[in-house]
Design a protein around this motif. Sequence first.
Motif, PDB file in Angstrom:
ATOM      1  N   LEU A   1       0.822  -1.210   0.000  1.00  0.00           N
ATOM      2  CA  LEU A   1       0.000   0.000   0.000  1.00  0.00           C
ATOM      3  C   LEU A   1       0.857   1.261   0.000  1.00  0.00           C
ATOM      4  O   LEU A   1       0.518   2.258  -0.644  1.00  0.00           O
ATOM      5  CB  LEU A   1      -0.922   0.000   1.218  1.00  0.00           C
ATOM      6  CG  LEU A   1      -1.969  -1.113   1.274  1.00  0.00           C
ATOM      7  CD1 LEU A   1      -2.713  -1.078   2.608  1.00  0.00           C
ATOM      8  CD2 LEU A   1      -2.950  -1.017   0.119  1.00  0.00           C
ATOM      9  N   VAL A   2       1.974   1.211   0.701  1.00  0.00           N
ATOM     10  CA  VAL A   2       2.895   2.356   0.714  1.00  0.00           C
ATOM     11  C   VAL A   2       3.529   2.536  -0.663  1.00  0.00           C
ATOM     12  O   VAL A   2       3.610   3.659  -1.184  1.00  0.00           O
ATOM     13  CB  VAL A   2       3.978   2.173   1.800  1.00  0.00           C
ATOM     14  CG1 VAL A   2       5.056   3.248   1.668  1.00  0.00           C
ATOM     15  CG2 VAL A   2       3.352   2.220   3.193  1.00  0.00           C
ATOM     16  N   GLN A   3       3.963   1.435  -1.264  1.00  0.00           N
ATOM     17  CA  GLN A   3       4.595   1.522  -2.586  1.00  0.00           C
ATOM     18  C   GLN A   3       3.604   2.027  -3.637  1.00  0.00           C
ATOM     19  O   GLN A   3       3.994   2.721  -4.587  1.00  0.00           O
ATOM     20  CB  GLN A   3       5.149   0.152  -3.003  1.00  0.00           C
ATOM     21  CG  GLN A   3       6.258  -0.369  -2.107  1.00  0.00           C
ATOM     22  CD  GLN A   3       7.413   0.599  -1.969  1.00  0.00           C
ATOM     23  OE1 GLN A   3       7.873   1.191  -2.954  1.00  0.00           O
ATOM     24  NE2 GLN A   3       7.892   0.776  -0.743  1.00  0.00           N
ATOM     25  N   GLU A   4       2.345   1.695  -3.472  1.00  0.00           N
ATOM     26  CA  GLU A   4       1.310   2.159  -4.405  1.00  0.00           C
ATOM     27  C   GLU A   4       0.820   3.569  -4.074  1.00  0.00           C
ATOM     28  O   GLU A   4      -0.070   4.089  -4.734  1.00  0.00           O
ATOM     29  CB  GLU A   4       0.131   1.183  -4.384  1.00  0.00           C
ATOM     30  CG  GLU A   4       0.467  -0.190  -4.961  1.00  0.00           C
ATOM     31  CD  GLU A   4      -0.671  -1.181  -4.784  1.00  0.00           C
ATOM     32  OE1 GLU A   4      -1.614  -0.888  -3.993  1.00  0.00           O
ATOM     33  OE2 GLU A   4      -0.635  -2.257  -5.410  1.00  0.00           O
ATOM     34  N   LYS A   5       1.409   4.158  -2.994  1.00  0.00           N
ATOM     35  CA  LYS A   5       1.081   5.521  -2.551  1.00  0.00           C
ATOM     36  C   LYS A   5      -0.365   5.657  -2.069  1.00  0.00           C
ATOM     37  O   LYS A   5      -0.924   6.758  -2.055  1.00  0.00           O
ATOM     38  CB  LYS A   5       1.399   6.555  -3.639  1.00  0.00           C
ATOM     39  CG  LYS A   5       2.853   6.535  -4.088  1.00  0.00           C
ATOM     40  CD  LYS A   5       3.203   7.703  -4.985  1.00  0.00           C
ATOM     41  CE  LYS A   5       4.636   7.604  -5.505  1.00  0.00           C
ATOM     42  NZ  LYS A   5       5.633   7.501  -4.425  1.00  0.00           N
ATOM     43  N   LYS A   6      -0.952   4.532  -1.681  1.00  0.00           N
ATOM     44  CA  LYS A   6      -2.263   4.578  -1.049  1.00  0.00           C
ATOM     45  C   LYS A   6      -2.135   4.929   0.436  1.00  0.00           C
ATOM     46  O   LYS A   6      -3.026   5.542   1.018  1.00  0.00           O
ATOM     47  CB  LYS A   6      -2.982   3.239  -1.228  1.00  0.00           C
ATOM     48  CG  LYS A   6      -3.318   2.917  -2.683  1.00  0.00           C
ATOM     49  CD  LYS A   6      -3.970   1.565  -2.817  1.00  0.00           C
ATOM     50  CE  LYS A   6      -4.301   1.265  -4.280  1.00  0.00           C
ATOM     51  NZ  LYS A   6      -4.887  -0.099  -4.442  1.00  0.00           N
TER      52      LYS A   6
END
Length: 311
Positions: free
Chosen positions: A279-284
């Motif tokens: 989720l962090v890598q997807e900027k969510k």
Amino acid sequence: MGHIIQTGSFLPGNKITNDKLIQRTQIDSNDDWIQQRTGIKSRYWAEESLISLGINAAKKIVQSSQLSDIKLVVVASMSSYLPTPSLANQLIAAIGAENAWGFDINGACSGFVMALEVANALSQQYTEGYTLVLGIEKMSQILNPDDRSTIILFGDGAGGLLIENNGKALPEFCSQQLAQADSERAITVDVSYCQNNAVMEMKGREVFNFVMRQVIPTLKDFIEEHQLSFDYLIAHQANQRLLDLMEQKLSIEKEKIPSNIASVANLSAASIPVLLDKLVQEKKVRLEGKQQVVLTGFGAGLAWGHQSFKL
């Protein structure tokens, strides 16, 4: 308040699709059946060691300039063969965090919420530096390749997060940790299977009933008691059918209960941190201290826990 400033994860390079798994193990199954029953399409099995998975994840989380300021390392895992030295001690030595101390927690699939519970409490004694929390699992080394009920479910991987210490708890942290006797021996690892292996056994129906009767109702009560309005429910990735039932029973929007079980399978104690990092890598998830999350982990023990905080 303490603040989560970085996440990271590592998956080994050996991707095992359902078809490849069936060919490799000769179990009586097929891709459609596995997907329908579990939601899993593939998993990753490691050729490298368990501690290597953790080292690779840690190196993605911790910058070299931060190593000397790590105060505490807490590792959740159920798949280590070694009673000692701990994975935490091995990791501290491997990454050169010479001023840190640490230990392991074996809470199986609820291990990461246990590790974060302890880390959040202990990190408050430090007004500076960092606390590293990891879930590390090589589940493939404790599975019986002839047992269709478990061999299809689990994968290998590692993930974690870094807390910046400032003498206080994580923002708006609240939690509930629970346990009950596993009278039906629903989830066990038998070390007597052969000389060098421990093999996991699981009774799927008993685990399903446990989640339905205990985990989901207490999670609902936890959310209501604390009047939580959250951005994401980051749940242990045990089975897509269970995640769908959580969504229905809690009446929450599908996008608020993310899933990665289709591609990585059940990672036990590594499942929550690997999903969080995704989720962090997807900027969510932006790690700006503004998003409320709820974590829920559940598994052998039987043990389960719910947490909420801002990250």
